[in-house]
Design an enzyme around this catalytic site. Structure first.
Site, mmCIF file in Angstrom:
data_model
loop_
_atom_site.group_PDB
_atom_site.id
_atom_site.type_symbol
_atom_site.label_atom_id
_atom_site.label_comp_id
_atom_site.label_asym_id
_atom_site.label_seq_id
_atom_site.Cartn_x
_atom_site.Cartn_y
_atom_site.Cartn_z
ATOM 1 N N LYS A 192 -12.708 -6.908 -7.964
ATOM 2 C CA LYS A 192 -11.978 -6.958 -6.680
ATOM 3 C C LYS A 192 -12.614 -5.966 -5.724
ATOM 4 C CE LYS A 192 -7.717 -5.074 -6.019
ATOM 5 N NZ LYS A 192 -6.269 -5.055 -5.804
HETATM 6 C C1 5RP Z 1 -4.889 -0.530 -4.989
HETATM 7 C C2 5RP Z 1 -4.982 -1.953 -5.381
HETATM 8 C C3 5RP Z 1 -4.196 -2.984 -4.627
HETATM 9 O O1 5RP Z 1 -3.742 -3.933 -5.522
HETATM 10 C C4 5RP Z 1 -5.093 -3.620 -3.606
HETATM 11 O O2 5RP Z 1 -5.405 -2.697 -2.626
HETATM 12 C C5 5RP Z 1 -4.562 -4.950 -3.042
HETATM 13 O O3 5RP Z 1 -3.547 -4.779 -2.179
HETATM 14 P P1 5RP Z 1 -3.689 -4.880 -0.593
HETATM 15 O O4 5RP Z 1 -3.969 -6.331 -0.289
HETATM 16 O O5 5RP Z 1 -2.363 -4.425 -0.083
HETATM 17 O O6 5RP Z 1 -4.859 -4.003 -0.170
HETATM 18 O O7 5RP Z 1 -5.681 -2.281 -6.289
HETATM 19 O O8 5RP Z 1 -5.885 0.210 -5.622
#
Ligand code: 5RP
Length: 285
Positions: free
Chosen positions: A174
């Site tokens: 991610k």
């Molecule tokens: C924090 C994360 C969150 O899950 C990620 O940031 C996704 O959430 P958003 O769309 O609110 O940024 O992994 O470390």
């Protein structure tokens, strides 16, 4: 790929199109009661049927999600620092694989902090977690966190972080969307999904999802841009239409507006927690 690992992964990234909608509600692990996630059950419950998987910590899973609802779980297993602490990158693995198995999760998630003080530790943690998780056929999602160093959010840095995560054995990565996102995706041999980041206007957030998917992202792991909207259900449904329905930005935004106007009671069900911040979209003439 081992059968169990492939089977679990296919609950998150759908094999028919290689895409997935993950709902991120893990923010409390370092941010505490994040705005509009103060009462997690209220936020999560109306959105559950529209996501392919749910990303969260074991504490919120056990207290705030109905165990009888068949949503694939991506369990955050790293943590150890808070937004008011000294160093966000100082994370360790805080949840055992044994407990993750007890919770019947589909994947484990942890953050790596490339370029930060604790880069080394978080990368070694990733390698060790993959070693252990693969013994049980559980995929690992590596979250390439940039923390406070937002200036690093460009294709060069994010390609570096994503590629390193894949080299260490992460099965999904991610990251954030950036210009030239194709470079990030093309140099990472495992599926890349994007975080939404801080709350944007709904149209902009849909644009972000569309641009990422068009550039080759395998979907989203979105949080605040869904549940901090005044219309979280229409928002997740519009994001879903982009990821799984191949719709373009205007079409997705029209769907969002239509759903807001059609079913305001359902849309606002989770909005009882805090003040509203989003403008009501204009009715389509
Ligand atoms: C924090 C994360 C969150 O899950 C990620 O940031 C996704 O959430 P958003 O769309 O609110 O940024 O992994 O470390």
């Amino acid at each position: 790929m081992d059968w169990g690992l492939q089977n679990r992964l296919s609950r998150i990234i759908k094999p028919n199109n290689g895409k997935g909608v993950m709902l991120a509600v893990d923010h409390g692990y370092f941010l505490g009661p994040t705005e509009r996630l103060e009462v997690p059950r209220k936020t999560i419950q109306p959105l559950l049927k529209y996501c392919d998987s749910l990303m969260l910590t074991r504490g919120i899973l056990r207290t705030s999600v109905d165990a009888r609802f068949p949503v694939p779980v991506v369990l955050r297993v790293s943590g150890g620092s808070s937004i008011i602490g000294e160093d966000l990158s100082n994370e360790k693995i805080t949840t055992s694989v044994k407990d993750a198995i007890r919770l019947n999760v589909s994947a484990l998630a942890m953050s790596i902090f490339v370029g930060a003080k604790n880069e080394h530790n978080t990368l070694v943690n990733l390698g060790n977690l993959v070693n252990e998780a693969e013994e049980y056929g559980i995929p690992v999602l590596a979250v390439t966190a940039v923390g406070k160093e937002l200036e690093k959010r460009d294709a060069r840095y994010l390609s570096l972080a994503c590629r390193i995560a894949a080299e260490f054995g992460a099965h999904v990565v991610k990251t954030y969307y950036c210009e030239d996102f194709e470079k990030v995706v093309n140099s990472c041999p495992v599926p890349v999904i994007i975080a939404g980041g801080p709350k944007l206007q709904e149209r902009e957030a849909l644009e972000l999802a569309y641009n990422a998917v068009t550039a080759g992202a395998a979907g989203v792991d979105m949080g605040r841009n869904i549940w901090q909207s005044d219309y979280p259900v229409p928002m997740i449904r519009a994001v879903r239409a982009i990821v799984h329905g191949n719709v373009k930005i205007n079409e997705a935004y029209d769907l969002f507006k239509r759903l807001c106007n059609e079913n305001p009671s359902e849309s606002t069900i989770a909005r009882k927690q805090t003040k509203n911040t989003t403008k009501k979209p204009k009715k389509k003439k």
